[in-house]
Design an enzyme around this catalytic site. Sequence first.
Site, PDB file in Angstrom:
ATOM      1  N   LYS A   1       7.444  -3.106  14.133  1.00  8.19           N
ATOM      2  CA  LYS A   1       6.195  -2.969  14.903  1.00  8.19           C
ATOM      3  C   LYS A   1       5.097  -3.817  14.263  1.00  8.19           C
ATOM      4  O   LYS A   1       4.579  -3.491  13.207  1.00  8.19           O
ATOM      5  CB  LYS A   1       5.717  -1.512  14.963  1.00  8.19           C
ATOM      6  CG  LYS A   1       4.659  -1.348  16.062  1.00  8.19           C
ATOM      7  CD  LYS A   1       3.668  -0.238  15.849  1.00  8.19           C
ATOM      8  CE  LYS A   1       2.446  -0.596  15.064  1.00  8.19           C
ATOM      9  NZ  LYS A   1       1.571  -1.629  15.626  1.00  8.19           N
TER      10      LYS A   1
ATOM     11  N   GLY B   1      -0.096  -1.727   5.057  1.00  7.20           N
ATOM     12  CA  GLY B   1      -1.348  -1.552   5.792  1.00  7.20           C
ATOM     13  C   GLY B   1      -2.327  -0.752   4.968  1.00  7.20           C
ATOM     14  O   GLY B   1      -2.290  -0.784   3.736  1.00  7.20           O
ATOM     15  N   SER B   2      -3.178  -0.002   5.664  1.00  5.95           N
ATOM     16  CA  SER B   2      -4.258   0.710   4.978  1.00  5.95           C
ATOM     17  C   SER B   2      -3.745   1.979   4.289  1.00  5.95           C
ATOM     18  O   SER B   2      -2.733   2.557   4.694  1.00  5.95           O
ATOM     19  CB  SER B   2      -5.340   1.066   5.987  1.00  5.95           C
ATOM     20  OG  SER B   2      -4.798   1.901   6.975  1.00  5.95           O
ATOM     21  N   THR B   3      -4.473   2.399   3.285  1.00  8.84           N
ATOM     22  CA  THR B   3      -4.105   3.615   2.562  1.00  8.84           C
ATOM     23  C   THR B   3      -4.194   4.833   3.487  1.00  8.84           C
ATOM     24  O   THR B   3      -3.357   5.741   3.406  1.00  8.84           O
ATOM     25  CB  THR B   3      -5.003   3.768   1.317  1.00  8.84           C
ATOM     26  OG1 THR B   3      -4.711   2.658   0.443  1.00  8.84           O
ATOM     27  CG2 THR B   3      -4.731   5.052   0.567  1.00  8.84           C
TER      28      THR B   3
ATOM     29  N   GLY C   1      -1.148   4.878   5.585  1.00 10.79           N
ATOM     30  CA  GLY C   1      -0.018   5.137   4.680  1.00 10.79           C
ATOM     31  C   GLY C   1       0.104   6.615   4.347  1.00 10.79           C
ATOM     32  O   GLY C   1       1.204   7.185   4.335  1.00 10.79           O
TER      33      GLY C   1
ATOM     34  N   GLU D   1       3.074  -0.193   1.133  1.00 10.30           N
ATOM     35  CA  GLU D   1       2.251  -1.191   0.429  1.00 10.30           C
ATOM     36  C   GLU D   1       0.861  -1.074   1.031  1.00 10.30           C
ATOM     37  O   GLU D   1       0.660  -1.407   2.190  1.00 10.30           O
ATOM     38  CB  GLU D   1       2.797  -2.606   0.655  1.00 10.30           C
ATOM     39  CG  GLU D   1       4.238  -2.800   0.271  1.00 10.30           C
ATOM     40  CD  GLU D   1       4.478  -2.668  -1.214  1.00 10.30           C
ATOM     41  OE1 GLU D   1       3.494  -2.678  -1.984  1.00 10.30           O
ATOM     42  OE2 GLU D   1       5.644  -2.531  -1.604  1.00 10.30           O
TER      43      GLU D   1
ATOM     44  N   CYS E   1      -4.651  -7.976   0.572  1.00 12.92           N
ATOM     45  CA  CYS E   1      -4.620  -6.751  -0.237  1.00 12.92           C
ATOM     46  C   CYS E   1      -4.658  -7.072  -1.724  1.00 12.92           C
ATOM     47  O   CYS E   1      -5.044  -6.235  -2.527  1.00 12.92           O
ATOM     48  CB  CYS E   1      -3.376  -5.949   0.097  1.00 12.92           C
ATOM     49  SG  CYS E   1      -1.905  -6.955   0.075  1.00 12.92           S
TER      50      CYS E   1
ATOM     51  N   GLU F   1     -12.343  -1.288  -0.675  1.00 13.12           N
ATOM     52  CA  GLU F   1     -11.748  -2.550  -0.255  1.00 13.12           C
ATOM     53  C   GLU F   1     -12.545  -3.090   0.930  1.00 13.12           C
ATOM     54  O   GLU F   1     -12.591  -2.468   1.986  1.00 13.12           O
ATOM     55  CB  GLU F   1     -10.299  -2.294   0.164  1.00 13.12           C
ATOM     56  CG  GLU F   1      -9.592  -3.544   0.570  1.00 13.12           C
ATOM     57  CD  GLU F   1      -8.126  -3.283   0.880  1.00 13.12           C
ATOM     58  OE1 GLU F   1      -7.852  -2.360   1.663  1.00 13.12           O
ATOM     59  OE2 GLU F   1      -7.282  -4.008   0.342  1.00 13.12           O
TER      60      GLU F   1
HETATM   61  P1  NAP Z   1      -3.609  -0.469   9.345  1.00 13.18           P
HETATM   62  O1  NAP Z   1      -4.605  -0.016  10.328  1.00 13.18           O
HETATM   63  O2  NAP Z   1      -3.109   0.505   8.369  1.00 13.18           O
HETATM   64  O3  NAP Z   1      -2.421  -1.094  10.206  1.00 13.18           O
HETATM   65  C1  NAP Z   1      -1.203  -1.525   9.662  1.00 13.18           C
HETATM   66  C2  NAP Z   1      -0.124  -1.293  10.676  1.00 13.18           C
HETATM   67  O4  NAP Z   1       0.001   0.099  10.917  1.00 13.18           O
HETATM   68  C3  NAP Z   1      -0.409  -1.915  12.032  1.00 13.18           C
HETATM   69  O5  NAP Z   1       0.796  -2.336  12.617  1.00 13.18           O
HETATM   70  C4  NAP Z   1      -0.984  -0.748  12.805  1.00 13.18           C
HETATM   71  O6  NAP Z   1      -0.893  -0.873  14.200  1.00 13.18           O
HETATM   72  C5  NAP Z   1      -0.122   0.364  12.301  1.00 13.18           C
HETATM   73  N1  NAP Z   1      -0.668   1.693  12.513  1.00 13.18           N
HETATM   74  C6  NAP Z   1      -1.957   2.050  12.758  1.00 13.18           C
HETATM   75  N2  NAP Z   1      -2.031   3.386  12.904  1.00 13.18           N
HETATM   76  C7  NAP Z   1      -0.776   3.885  12.762  1.00 13.18           C
HETATM   77  C8  NAP Z   1      -0.205   5.191  12.791  1.00 13.18           C
HETATM   78  N3  NAP Z   1      -0.938   6.274  13.012  1.00 13.18           N
HETATM   79  N4  NAP Z   1       1.111   5.305  12.594  1.00 13.18           N
HETATM   80  C9  NAP Z   1       1.879   4.224  12.357  1.00 13.18           C
HETATM   81  N5  NAP Z   1       1.401   2.972  12.329  1.00 13.18           N
HETATM   82  C10 NAP Z   1       0.084   2.805  12.510  1.00 13.18           C
HETATM   83  O7  NAP Z   1      -4.106  -1.693   8.497  1.00 13.18           O
HETATM   84  P2  NAP Z   1      -4.681  -3.061   9.049  1.00 13.18           P
HETATM   85  O8  NAP Z   1      -6.035  -2.743   9.538  1.00 13.18           O
HETATM   86  O9  NAP Z   1      -3.735  -3.716   9.958  1.00 13.18           O
HETATM   87  O10 NAP Z   1      -4.667  -3.955   7.713  1.00 13.18           O
HETATM   88  C11 NAP Z   1      -5.608  -3.862   6.721  1.00 13.18           C
HETATM   89  C12 NAP Z   1      -5.174  -2.956   5.591  1.00 13.18           C
HETATM   90  O11 NAP Z   1      -3.831  -3.211   5.176  1.00 13.18           O
HETATM   91  C13 NAP Z   1      -5.988  -3.141   4.341  1.00 13.18           C
HETATM   92  O12 NAP Z   1      -6.354  -1.896   3.821  1.00 13.18           O
HETATM   93  C14 NAP Z   1      -5.047  -3.872   3.376  1.00 13.18           C
HETATM   94  O13 NAP Z   1      -5.255  -3.709   2.022  1.00 13.18           O
HETATM   95  C15 NAP Z   1      -3.751  -3.342   3.755  1.00 13.18           C
HETATM   96  N6  NAP Z   1      -2.718  -4.321   3.389  1.00 13.18           N
HETATM   97  C16 NAP Z   1      -1.932  -4.060   2.311  1.00 13.18           C
HETATM   98  C17 NAP Z   1      -0.951  -4.969   1.930  1.00 13.18           C
HETATM   99  C18 NAP Z   1      -0.049  -4.706   0.756  1.00 13.18           C
HETATM  100  O14 NAP Z   1       0.965  -5.372   0.617  1.00 13.18           O
HETATM  101  N7  NAP Z   1      -0.327  -3.764  -0.106  1.00 13.18           N
HETATM  102  C19 NAP Z   1      -0.756  -6.132   2.661  1.00 13.18           C
HETATM  103  C20 NAP Z   1      -1.588  -6.369   3.745  1.00 13.18           C
HETATM  104  C21 NAP Z   1      -2.553  -5.449   4.111  1.00 13.18           C
HETATM  105  P3  NAP Z   1      -2.175  -1.325  15.055  1.00 13.18           P
HETATM  106  O15 NAP Z   1      -2.472  -2.703  14.641  1.00 13.18           O
HETATM  107  O16 NAP Z   1      -1.686  -1.229  16.437  1.00 13.18           O
HETATM  108  O17 NAP Z   1      -3.287  -0.376  14.727  1.00 13.18           O
END
Ligand code: NAP
Length: 479
Positions: free
Chosen positions: A175, A228-230, A233, A250, A284, A381
Amino acid sequence: MKPIPTDLFINGEWRPAADGAKTPLVNPATEEPLAEVAAASVADLGLAVESAQQAFDGGWRDLAPGKRAEVLFGIARLIRENLKTLAALECANIGKPITDARDEIALGARIFEYYAGGVSRFCGQTIPVARGGFDYTLRTPMGVVAAIVPWNFPFPIACWKVAPALAAGNAVVLKPASLSPLTALMLGQLAHAAGLPSGVLQVVSGSGQAIGDALVQHPLIRKISFTGSTAVGARIMALAAPGIKRISLELGGKSPNIVFADSDWRRAAETSPMSVFANTGQDCCARSRLFVERSILEPFLEALVAATRKLVVDDPLRPETQIGPLVSAGQRESVEAYLAEAQAAGRTVAVGGVRPKRKGYFLEPAVLVGVEPGDRCWQEEIFGPVVCVRPFEDEAAMIGEVNASPYGLSGSVWTDNLSRALRVARQIESGVLSINSHSSVHVEAPFGGFKQSGVGRDLGMQALEGYTELKNVYIAESP
Ligand code: NAP
Ligand code: MG
């Protein structure tokens, strides 16, 4: 191949969402509409997961590792053949500078090659147990894996989950983030064209809010691999608990960049801007907390600001561009709110922080000085082009401040004193660290976080382990 994929890729074919729902995409560099992409419903998701299970049971799980490797090498080859198309899609979709986009697509191909080679060398053990007989371990695939990925590095992150999961013999439901589905959808098609049996990799674009819970809780999903976001996660971890599902997360970071006076600090100052501003700070691993030894603070800042001014913030299609737009209007507003709050509290923006006069969600990279440990910009962040600088005098106190963060993903330490490098590297609480460098990601090495930056590891042979169950078999020598 479709110029812009706009449907779900399920069972080896394109299909619209069952209810016809679509997500509009905007090019963040031009603010012009780019495409409308199918948004999967819970019904589409159910079909994808159930048919992935059938594809897993139907032969992929039992295929010899060498045969799976052939398919993975084929995927890598098709990625390379389509590198320009994929890079152009990523550039238009999220405003990633074209040079970076090409590097990231090539990285995706390298990841498939690494796991194609790795799976044939991925062995169990024989163990001399106390009872007479023979004891050995087997690595067995898990079943259907859900890979949920973000929008900042869409292609490499998708590849570093999909490749080891497939190599280990699993089926995958991928996804992508709603903002960045295009290269993930293409990956589905390329993998199929390379000979991956239908259903082994399903790509379901759609909103995490709408289908995320159903995906995580689906009884056939054995493992969730999430970046994605904490906050999301933590939700996945909670929803996975009742089924004792395997997870790998992650998450966010607030990584330190520590510059000692005994280092080649001029090189540190020249290279530090891109350690946080690359990908417009949407990384990240961004070194967003800069700790500078007080004795060099003034000349270091001067060099840092000069290097920041030199960065090319421009149209991501130009090969010279280093910094493109932020991914969306909302992301830029969120970054600007951090800057406004810091300035209102009396902190100084030494350079940047303003919108250039042009279309697109651009923001000049900003250096914030005079920051205090309690400031939100220092603790949270920002996920945008902002670096906060604080001086330090005492090594131990500085390490205490570094480790006070709930995050622990990455970081850099600049010193030419070997003892200090070893000591500091041991004490910092993070999953990844570089000395006299800013690199965090190596295909061959484990990548992931301590504390609230996540659990489990991507990349390296550790990721391959993470997509298998470990089975121990004991054979008695005599009855
Ligand atoms: P996010 O909102 O957590 O989204 C990540 C993924 O999760 C997207 O595909 C999102 O779909 C999906 N998602 C959202 N809500 C969900 C739920 N309730 N259940 C399952 N999946 C869900 O994060 P983002 O805004 O895309 O990215 C930014 C964040 O990711 C930052 O905090 C960054 O630090 C972190 N990040 C971490 C790493 C690492 O390797 N540690 C790498 C990159 C990014 P939608 O897009 O449809 O909402
Ligand atoms: Mg989000």
